[in-house]
Design a protein around this motif. Structure first.
Motif, PDB file in Angstrom:
ATOM      1  N   ALA A 146       0.800  -1.150   0.197  1.00  0.00           N
ATOM      2  CA  ALA A 146      -0.075   0.097   0.050  1.00  0.00           C
ATOM      3  C   ALA A 146       0.811   1.184  -0.145  1.00  0.00           C
ATOM      4  CB  ALA A 146      -1.027   0.048   1.295  1.00  0.00           C
ATOM      5  N   ASP A 147       0.591   2.451  -0.879  1.00  0.00           N
ATOM      6  CA  ASP A 147       1.378   3.130  -1.228  1.00  0.00           C
ATOM      7  C   ASP A 147       0.598   4.685  -1.236  1.00  0.00           C
ATOM      8  OD1 ASP A 147       2.849   5.069  -3.148  1.00  0.00           O
ATOM      9  OD2 ASP A 147       4.588   3.648  -2.466  1.00  0.00           O
ATOM     10  N   THR A 148       1.231   5.709  -0.569  1.00  0.00           N
ATOM     11  CA  THR A 148       0.495   6.971  -0.526  1.00  0.00           C
ATOM     12  C   THR A 148       0.830   7.982  -1.809  1.00  0.00           C
ATOM     13  OG1 THR A 148       2.562   7.850   0.745  1.00  0.00           O
ATOM     14  CG2 THR A 148       0.675   7.015   1.910  1.00  0.00           C
ATOM     15  N   GLY A 149       2.044   7.482  -2.412  1.00  0.00           N
ATOM     16  CA  GLY A 149       2.457   8.368  -3.352  1.00  0.00           C
ATOM     17  C   GLY A 149       3.169   9.697  -2.891  1.00  0.00           C
ATOM     18  N   CYS A 150       3.568  10.707  -3.275  1.00  0.00           N
ATOM     19  CA  CYS A 150       4.280  11.838  -2.910  1.00  0.00           C
ATOM     20  C   CYS A 150       3.247  12.775  -1.986  1.00  0.00           C
ATOM     21  CB  CYS A 150       5.151  12.563  -3.636  1.00  0.00           C
ATOM     22  SG  CYS A 150       6.177  13.778  -3.082  1.00  0.00           S
ATOM     23  N   ARG A 151       3.482  13.035  -0.660  1.00  0.00           N
ATOM     24  CA  ARG A 151       2.545  13.628   0.154  1.00  0.00           C
ATOM     25  C   ARG A 151       3.514  14.820   1.017  1.00  0.00           C
ATOM     26  NH1 ARG A 151      -2.648  11.375   1.023  1.00  0.00           N
ATOM     27  NH2 ARG A 151      -2.587   9.668  -0.507  1.00  0.00           N
ATOM     28  N   PRO A 152       2.699  15.883   1.274  1.00  0.00           N
ATOM     29  CA  PRO A 152       3.384  16.853   2.344  1.00  0.00           C
ATOM     30  C   PRO A 152       3.739  16.070   3.669  1.00  0.00           C
ATOM     31  CG  PRO A 152       1.505  17.744   1.364  1.00  0.00           C
ATOM     32  CD  PRO A 152       1.438  16.466   0.784  1.00  0.00           C
ATOM     33  N   VAL A 153       4.578  16.093   4.218  1.00  0.00           N
ATOM     34  CA  VAL A 153       4.975  15.208   5.605  1.00  0.00           C
ATOM     35  C   VAL A 153       4.145  15.733   6.606  1.00  0.00           C
ATOM     36  CG1 VAL A 153       6.954  14.815   7.007  1.00  0.00           C
ATOM     37  CG2 VAL A 153       7.514  15.277   4.729  1.00  0.00           C
ATOM     38  N   GLY A 154       3.780  16.774   6.904  1.00  0.00           N
ATOM     39  CA  GLY A 154       3.030  17.122   8.074  1.00  0.00           C
ATOM     40  C   GLY A 154       3.531  16.756   9.332  1.00  0.00           C
ATOM     41  N   ALA A 155       2.850  15.884  10.275  1.00  0.00           N
ATOM     42  CA  ALA A 155       3.570  15.459  11.414  1.00  0.00           C
ATOM     43  C   ALA A 155       4.313  14.321  11.271  1.00  0.00           C
ATOM     44  CB  ALA A 155       2.333  14.921  12.716  1.00  0.00           C
ATOM     45  N   GLY A 156       4.329  13.539  10.033  1.00  0.00           N
ATOM     46  CA  GLY A 156       5.042  12.525   9.693  1.00  0.00           C
ATOM     47  C   GLY A 156       4.399  11.007  10.188  1.00  0.00           C
ATOM     48  N   TYR A 157       5.010  10.060  10.004  1.00  0.00           N
ATOM     49  CA  TYR A 157       4.484   8.872  10.263  1.00  0.00           C
ATOM     50  C   TYR A 157       5.183   8.308  11.434  1.00  0.00           C
ATOM     51  CZ  TYR A 157       2.899   4.146   9.369  1.00  0.00           C
ATOM     52  OH  TYR A 157       2.352   2.636   9.602  1.00  0.00           O
ATOM     53  N   PRO A 158       4.238   7.798  12.402  1.00  0.00           N
ATOM     54  CA  PRO A 158       5.170   7.280  13.701  1.00  0.00           C
ATOM     55  C   PRO A 158       5.525   5.977  13.625  1.00  0.00           C
ATOM     56  CG  PRO A 158       2.624   7.142  13.920  1.00  0.00           C
ATOM     57  CD  PRO A 158       2.995   8.047  12.616  1.00  0.00           C
ATOM     58  N   GLN A 159       6.760   5.821  14.035  1.00  0.00           N
ATOM     59  CA  GLN A 159       7.540   4.495  13.753  1.00  0.00           C
ATOM     60  C   GLN A 159       7.262   3.693  15.194  1.00  0.00           C
ATOM     61  OE1 GLN A 159       9.307   3.365  11.159  1.00  0.00           O
ATOM     62  NE2 GLN A 159       8.680   5.338  10.217  1.00  0.00           N
ATOM     63  N   PRO A 160       7.042   2.108  14.961  1.00  0.00           N
ATOM     64  CA  PRO A 160       6.439   1.436  15.940  1.00  0.00           C
ATOM     65  C   PRO A 160       8.058   1.482  17.134  1.00  0.00           C
ATOM     66  CG  PRO A 160       7.420  -0.026  14.107  1.00  0.00           C
ATOM     67  CD  PRO A 160       7.285   1.337  13.540  1.00  0.00           C
ATOM     68  N   PRO A 161       7.598   1.127  18.277  1.00  0.00           N
ATOM     69  CA  PRO A 161       8.438   1.085  19.299  1.00  0.00           C
ATOM     70  C   PRO A 161       9.140  -0.349  19.251  1.00  0.00           C
ATOM     71  CG  PRO A 161       6.485   0.729  20.323  1.00  0.00           C
ATOM     72  CD  PRO A 161       6.092   1.315  18.966  1.00  0.00           C
ATOM     73  N   ALA A 162      10.244  -0.525  19.942  1.00  0.00           N
ATOM     74  CA  ALA A 162      11.002  -1.940  20.071  1.00  0.00           C
ATOM     75  C   ALA A 162      10.227  -2.722  20.846  1.00  0.00           C
ATOM     76  CB  ALA A 162      12.315  -1.571  20.498  1.00  0.00           C
ATOM     77  N   ALA A 163      10.269  -3.877  20.709  1.00  0.00           N
ATOM     78  CA  ALA A 163       9.233  -5.173  21.435  1.00  0.00           C
ATOM     79  C   ALA A 163      10.223  -6.133  22.300  1.00  0.00           C
ATOM     80  CB  ALA A 163       8.415  -5.638  20.423  1.00  0.00           C
ATOM     81  N   SER A 164       9.623  -6.673  23.029  1.00  0.00           N
ATOM     82  CA  SER A 164      10.281  -7.598  23.812  1.00  0.00           C
ATOM     83  C   SER A 164      10.118  -8.919  22.933  1.00  0.00           C
ATOM     84  CB  SER A 164       9.821  -8.028  25.081  1.00  0.00           C
ATOM     85  OG  SER A 164       8.325  -8.331  24.945  1.00  0.00           O
ATOM     86  N   ALA A 165      11.221  -9.826  22.961  1.00  0.00           N
ATOM     87  CA  ALA A 165      11.218 -10.994  22.169  1.00  0.00           C
ATOM     88  C   ALA A 165       9.661 -11.864  22.185  1.00  0.00           C
ATOM     89  CB  ALA A 165      12.294 -11.755  22.609  1.00  0.00           C
ATOM     90  N   ASP A 166       9.439 -12.369  21.167  1.00  0.00           N
ATOM     91  CA  ASP A 166       8.064 -13.177  21.067  1.00  0.00           C
ATOM     92  C   ASP A 166       8.567 -14.542  21.810  1.00  0.00           C
ATOM     93  OD1 ASP A 166       6.345 -15.165  19.758  1.00  0.00           O
ATOM     94  OD2 ASP A 166       5.195 -13.284  19.253  1.00  0.00           O
ATOM     95  N   PRO A 167       7.692 -15.178  22.303  1.00  0.00           N
ATOM     96  CA  PRO A 167       7.919 -16.446  22.927  1.00  0.00           C
ATOM     97  C   PRO A 167       8.472 -17.626  21.803  1.00  0.00           C
ATOM     98  CG  PRO A 167       6.281 -15.475  24.333  1.00  0.00           C
ATOM     99  CD  PRO A 167       6.423 -14.637  23.158  1.00  0.00           C
ATOM    100  N   THR A 168       7.611 -17.559  20.828  1.00  0.00           N
ATOM    101  CA  THR A 168       7.806 -18.550  19.716  1.00  0.00           C
ATOM    102  C   THR A 168       9.184 -18.290  19.044  1.00  0.00           C
ATOM    103  OG1 THR A 168       6.560 -16.901  18.199  1.00  0.00           O
ATOM    104  CG2 THR A 168       5.253 -18.735  19.306  1.00  0.00           C
TER     105      THR A 168
END
Length: 258
Positions: A146-168
């Protein structure tokens, strides 16, 4: 002449009021009227729709990519946000997967699959000027984006935080006798019926790697069993070990409710 001046001023004021009202209330009519921050949720929801459309199988969400430097106008720079979903199928089944996904997407997306010189391509319109595409990247591998094409940045896209390791993932690493070489990063997408699809991935050292140690962890038949790729289910989670690149990549993905 005074009445003419008065009419001109009144007309200018009316145009200003109408322009202000339209900017605040009318739906955007071009892509450049919606910032990256505003388009981000549309992309996120599109990924959730794609996960639901793919259903069971070996897949993994990939991290969002924000590329800056595109030009909205000669005087204005912007950025592009894209998100992806990589799917593994039996070689030769790529077109069937794309057709199935197209059939399961919302009707107003007008999704369709067409043959091309580079293979079948899926295209759909997720709304908000967000484009959905699907293509074959190699034998047995399909990437949906899924793609936005070129846009004004505005407040930007939030990046996900790091996670603890998954048990699997911990269990898979232990079975292979390897340690994670990168911090686990969660990638999520909202499911259309509620809930959240999720992938957590790590790299686990140089490839190739013997993946037979993962077989005892499979609950039932493996999803994929190839010399360099192995995928199995552990409860609601699908664990995918991919040793086709320079680094062995392990991912654990939980999809959308049926």
């Amino acid at each position: 002449m005074r009445w003419l001046l008065a009419v001109t001023v009144a007309w200018a004021v009316l145009l200003g009021v109408l322009t202000w009202w339209s900017a605040r209330n009318d739906a955007p009519t071009v892509r450049e009227q919606r910032t990256l921050a505003e388009a981000g949720p549309v992309v996120d929801r599109a990924l959730g729709q794609l996960v639901a459309a793919v259903g069971d199988g070996a897949w993994a969400l990939t991290g969002p990519q924000v590329e800056r430097g595109c030009r909205i106008t000669p005087m204005s720079a912007g950025a592009t946000l894209s998100r992806g979903l990589d799917v593994l199928v039996a070689e030769g089944g790529e077109r069937a997967l794309l057709d199935r996904v197209a059939d399961r997407l919302p009707a107003d997306w007008r999704a369709g699959v067409r043959a091309g010189s580079a293979g079948p391509r899926l295209r759909a319109d997720a709304g908000g000027f967000v484009t959905v595409q699907g293509r074959v990247t190699s034998g047995g591998r399909v990437r949906l984006t899924a793609d936005t094409g070129c846009r004004p940045v505005g407040a930007g896209y939030p990046q996900p935080p790091a996670a603890s390791a998954d048990p699997t993932l911990d269990a898979a690493l232990a079975a292979l006798g390897r340690a994670a070489q990168t911090a686990p990063q969660p990638v999520t997408a909202p499911c259309p019926g509620g809930g959240t699809a999720r992938t957590v991935a790590v790299t686990a050292g140089a490839a190739p790697a013997a993946l037979t140690g993962l077989r005892p962890l499979a609950a039932g038949p493996p999803v994929v069993d190839l010399p360099e790729v192995y995928a199995y289910r552990s409860g609601p989670t699908t664990v995918l070990a991919d040793g086709t690149g320079a680094q062995l990549r392990l991912s654990a993905s939980t999809g959308c409710p049926a």
